[in-house]
Scaffold this motif. Structure first.
Motif, PDB file in Angstrom:
ATOM      1  N   ALA A  61       0.706  -1.411   0.027  1.00  0.00           N
ATOM      2  CA  ALA A  61      -0.100   0.101  -0.194  1.00  0.00           C
ATOM      3  C   ALA A  61       0.878   1.522   0.002  1.00  0.00           C
ATOM      4  O   ALA A  61       0.545   2.127  -0.605  1.00  0.00           O
ATOM      5  CB  ALA A  61      -1.004   0.061   1.205  1.00  0.00           C
ATOM      6  N   LEU A  62       1.757   1.113   0.681  1.00  0.00           N
ATOM      7  CA  LEU A  62       2.873   2.297   0.791  1.00  0.00           C
ATOM      8  C   LEU A  62       3.360   2.652  -0.638  1.00  0.00           C
ATOM      9  O   LEU A  62       3.479   3.871  -1.131  1.00  0.00           O
ATOM     10  CB  LEU A  62       3.902   2.273   1.835  1.00  0.00           C
ATOM     11  N   LEU A  63       4.005   1.645  -1.251  1.00  0.00           N
ATOM     12  CA  LEU A  63       4.585   1.610  -2.486  1.00  0.00           C
ATOM     13  C   LEU A  63       3.741   2.171  -3.688  1.00  0.00           C
ATOM     14  O   LEU A  63       3.953   3.233  -4.282  1.00  0.00           O
ATOM     15  CB  LEU A  63       4.986   0.335  -2.849  1.00  0.00           C
ATOM     16  N   GLY A  64       2.324   1.671  -3.574  1.00  0.00           N
ATOM     17  CA  GLY A  64       1.362   2.084  -4.415  1.00  0.00           C
ATOM     18  C   GLY A  64       0.867   3.354  -4.229  1.00  0.00           C
ATOM     19  O   GLY A  64       0.850   4.286  -5.100  1.00  0.00           O
ATOM     20  N   PHE A  65       0.846   3.754  -3.199  1.00  0.00           N
ATOM     21  CA  PHE A  65       0.529   5.491  -2.705  1.00  0.00           C
ATOM     22  C   PHE A  65       1.723   6.131  -3.010  1.00  0.00           C
ATOM     23  O   PHE A  65       1.390   7.255  -3.534  1.00  0.00           O
ATOM     24  CB  PHE A  65       0.038   5.398  -1.313  1.00  0.00           C
ATOM     25  N   SER A  66       2.639   5.707  -2.795  1.00  0.00           N
ATOM     26  CA  SER A  66       3.853   6.707  -3.102  1.00  0.00           C
ATOM     27  C   SER A  66       4.177   7.112  -4.611  1.00  0.00           C
ATOM     28  O   SER A  66       4.450   8.073  -4.883  1.00  0.00           O
ATOM     29  CB  SER A  66       5.179   6.030  -2.469  1.00  0.00           C
ATOM     30  N   ILE A  67       3.867   5.813  -5.166  1.00  0.00           N
ATOM     31  CA  ILE A  67       3.956   6.144  -6.907  1.00  0.00           C
ATOM     32  C   ILE A  67       2.807   6.970  -7.416  1.00  0.00           C
ATOM     33  O   ILE A  67       2.961   7.880  -7.845  1.00  0.00           O
ATOM     34  CB  ILE A  67       4.077   4.642  -7.554  1.00  0.00           C
ATOM     35  N   LEU A  68       1.790   6.655  -6.644  1.00  0.00           N
ATOM     36  CA  LEU A  68       0.685   7.469  -7.203  1.00  0.00           C
ATOM     37  C   LEU A  68       0.645   9.002  -6.783  1.00  0.00           C
ATOM     38  O   LEU A  68       0.727   9.963  -7.636  1.00  0.00           O
ATOM     39  CB  LEU A  68      -0.618   7.241  -6.611  1.00  0.00           C
ATOM     40  N   ARG A  69       1.166   9.378  -5.516  1.00  0.00           N
ATOM     41  CA  ARG A  69       1.427  10.663  -5.068  1.00  0.00           C
ATOM     42  C   ARG A  69       2.416  11.344  -5.672  1.00  0.00           C
ATOM     43  O   ARG A  69       2.377  12.661  -6.137  1.00  0.00           O
ATOM     44  CB  ARG A  69       1.859  10.694  -3.418  1.00  0.00           C
ATOM     45  N   SER A  70       3.657  10.536  -6.172  1.00  0.00           N
ATOM     46  CA  SER A  70       4.583  11.203  -7.035  1.00  0.00           C
ATOM     47  C   SER A  70       4.228  11.587  -8.364  1.00  0.00           C
ATOM     48  O   SER A  70       4.773  12.626  -8.883  1.00  0.00           O
ATOM     49  CB  SER A  70       5.842  10.283  -7.059  1.00  0.00           C
ATOM     50  N   GLN A  71       3.268  11.033  -8.851  1.00  0.00           N
ATOM     51  CA  GLN A  71       2.645  11.313 -10.268  1.00  0.00           C
ATOM     52  C   GLN A  71       1.518  12.229 -10.287  1.00  0.00           C
ATOM     53  O   GLN A  71       1.334  13.133 -11.149  1.00  0.00           O
ATOM     54  CB  GLN A  71       2.464  10.077 -10.975  1.00  0.00           C
ATOM     55  N   ALA A  72       0.622  12.422  -9.417  1.00  0.00           N
ATOM     56  CA  ALA A  72      -0.667  12.937  -9.299  1.00  0.00           C
ATOM     57  C   ALA A  72      -0.385  14.098  -8.233  1.00  0.00           C
ATOM     58  O   ALA A  72      -1.410  15.051  -8.587  1.00  0.00           O
ATOM     59  CB  ALA A  72      -1.783  11.837  -8.687  1.00  0.00           C
ATOM     60  N   GLY A  73       0.526  14.201  -7.430  1.00  0.00           N
ATOM     61  CA  GLY A  73       0.317  15.272  -6.689  1.00  0.00           C
ATOM     62  C   GLY A  73      -0.668  15.164  -5.412  1.00  0.00           C
ATOM     63  O   GLY A  73      -0.960  13.996  -5.156  1.00  0.00           O
ATOM     64  N   GLY A  74      -1.192  16.135  -5.090  1.00  0.00           N
ATOM     65  CA  GLY A  74      -2.087  16.056  -3.977  1.00  0.00           C
ATOM     66  C   GLY A  74      -1.966  17.222  -2.870  1.00  0.00           C
ATOM     67  O   GLY A  74      -1.378  18.227  -3.170  1.00  0.00           O
ATOM     68  N   MET A  75      -2.978  16.898  -1.806  1.00  0.00           N
ATOM     69  CA  MET A  75      -2.962  18.130  -1.144  1.00  0.00           C
ATOM     70  C   MET A  75      -1.786  18.055  -0.010  1.00  0.00           C
ATOM     71  O   MET A  75      -1.215  16.889   0.198  1.00  0.00           O
ATOM     72  CB  MET A  75      -4.272  17.875  -0.203  1.00  0.00           C
ATOM     73  N   HIS A  76      -1.611  19.247   0.462  1.00  0.00           N
ATOM     74  CA  HIS A  76      -0.261  19.200   1.598  1.00  0.00           C
ATOM     75  C   HIS A  76      -0.878  19.729   2.914  1.00  0.00           C
ATOM     76  O   HIS A  76      -1.596  20.500   3.087  1.00  0.00           O
ATOM     77  CB  HIS A  76       0.855  20.090   1.074  1.00  0.00           C
ATOM     78  N   CYS A  77      -0.519  18.811   4.060  1.00  0.00           N
ATOM     79  CA  CYS A  77      -0.953  19.106   5.371  1.00  0.00           C
ATOM     80  C   CYS A  77       0.095  20.267   6.026  1.00  0.00           C
ATOM     81  O   CYS A  77       1.174  20.535   5.473  1.00  0.00           O
ATOM     82  CB  CYS A  77      -0.871  18.107   6.238  1.00  0.00           C
ATOM     83  N   PRO A  78      -0.415  21.200   6.690  1.00  0.00           N
ATOM     84  CA  PRO A  78       0.443  22.307   7.216  1.00  0.00           C
ATOM     85  C   PRO A  78       1.717  21.855   8.346  1.00  0.00           C
ATOM     86  O   PRO A  78       2.777  22.440   8.066  1.00  0.00           O
ATOM     87  CB  PRO A  78      -0.510  23.279   7.921  1.00  0.00           C
ATOM     88  N   LYS A  79       1.635  20.755   8.972  1.00  0.00           N
ATOM     89  CA  LYS A  79       2.420  20.306   9.695  1.00  0.00           C
ATOM     90  C   LYS A  79       2.749  18.895   9.319  1.00  0.00           C
ATOM     91  O   LYS A  79       2.041  18.005   8.912  1.00  0.00           O
ATOM     92  CB  LYS A  79       1.627  20.254  11.042  1.00  0.00           C
ATOM     93  N   ILE A 113      -9.951   1.226 -14.011  1.00  0.00           N
ATOM     94  CA  ILE A 113     -10.049   1.695 -15.211  1.00  0.00           C
ATOM     95  C   ILE A 113     -10.412   3.066 -15.119  1.00  0.00           C
ATOM     96  O   ILE A 113      -9.705   4.371 -15.661  1.00  0.00           O
ATOM     97  CB  ILE A 113     -10.533   1.324 -16.246  1.00  0.00           C
ATOM     98  N   THR A 114     -11.589   3.521 -14.234  1.00  0.00           N
ATOM     99  CA  THR A 114     -11.885   4.644 -13.989  1.00  0.00           C
ATOM    100  C   THR A 114     -11.009   5.609 -13.407  1.00  0.00           C
ATOM    101  O   THR A 114     -11.033   6.888 -13.621  1.00  0.00           O
ATOM    102  CB  THR A 114     -13.232   4.759 -13.304  1.00  0.00           C
ATOM    103  N   MET A 115     -10.515   5.155 -12.378  1.00  0.00           N
ATOM    104  CA  MET A 115      -9.316   5.618 -11.495  1.00  0.00           C
ATOM    105  C   MET A 115      -8.343   6.244 -12.289  1.00  0.00           C
ATOM    106  O   MET A 115      -7.895   7.471 -12.353  1.00  0.00           O
ATOM    107  CB  MET A 115      -8.971   5.095 -10.501  1.00  0.00           C
ATOM    108  N   ILE A 116      -7.978   5.390 -13.055  1.00  0.00           N
ATOM    109  CA  ILE A 116      -6.807   5.832 -14.090  1.00  0.00           C
ATOM    110  C   ILE A 116      -6.849   6.807 -15.033  1.00  0.00           C
ATOM    111  O   ILE A 116      -6.322   7.850 -15.321  1.00  0.00           O
ATOM    112  CB  ILE A 116      -6.039   4.580 -14.942  1.00  0.00           C
TER     113      ILE A 116
END
Length: 136
Positions: A61-79, A113-116
């Motif tokens: 899950a960590l690997l999948g989320f990290s790959i997704l986050r590196s390509q898609a960006g996303g929201m950032h928490c202040p802390k 497929i929809t998510m991609i």
């Protein structure tokens, strides 16, 4: 303790690779700090995975989320602690939800497929950085 370790690594880096400008030193310091934070987070997640007996699913899950986050960006928490807490929630939902919610295979394929498609169309990596407080 962490800042002292960062300074030691920075000093070693500067001794072995001389840099002339102050800006480069700040960039290297930030990079070292970021790498140490990432290693701490990874070790904590590994420990949590060992404690709950789900190390392999957690790493997946960590690997999948990290790959997704590196390509898609996303929201950032202040802390940093808020980001860490959100990451724990995302990982635990990713690990335990499939045990609770059973979705037939053909629906999962349609969902993936929809998510991609949504990712490709609406979440480029070079998009605007959005803080969580701005999104809510």
């Amino acid at each position: 303790m962490e800042k002292a370790m960062i300074k030691k690594v920075l000093n070693w880096t500067l001794q072995n690779n001389p840099i002339n400008t102050e800006i480069d030193v700040e960039i290297i310091y930030f990079g070292i700090e970021t790498m140490i934070d990432a290693l701490k987070t990874l070790l904590i997640f590994l420990l949590l995975g060992l404690i709950i007996g789900k190390t392999i699913p957690l790493l997946g899950a960590l690997l999948g989320f990290s790959i997704l986050r590196s390509q898609a960006g996303g929201m950032h928490c202040p802390k940093k602690y808020q980001c860490f807490f959100c990451m724990i929630c995302i990982l635990f939902v990713s690990i335990f939800l499939p045990e609770i919610l059973v979705i037939p295979f053909h629906y999962r394929i349609i969902f993936y497929i929809t998510m991609i498609i949504i990712l490709v169309l609406y979440a480029p990596v070079n998009g605007k950085i959005i803080k969580v407080s701005e999104a809510l």
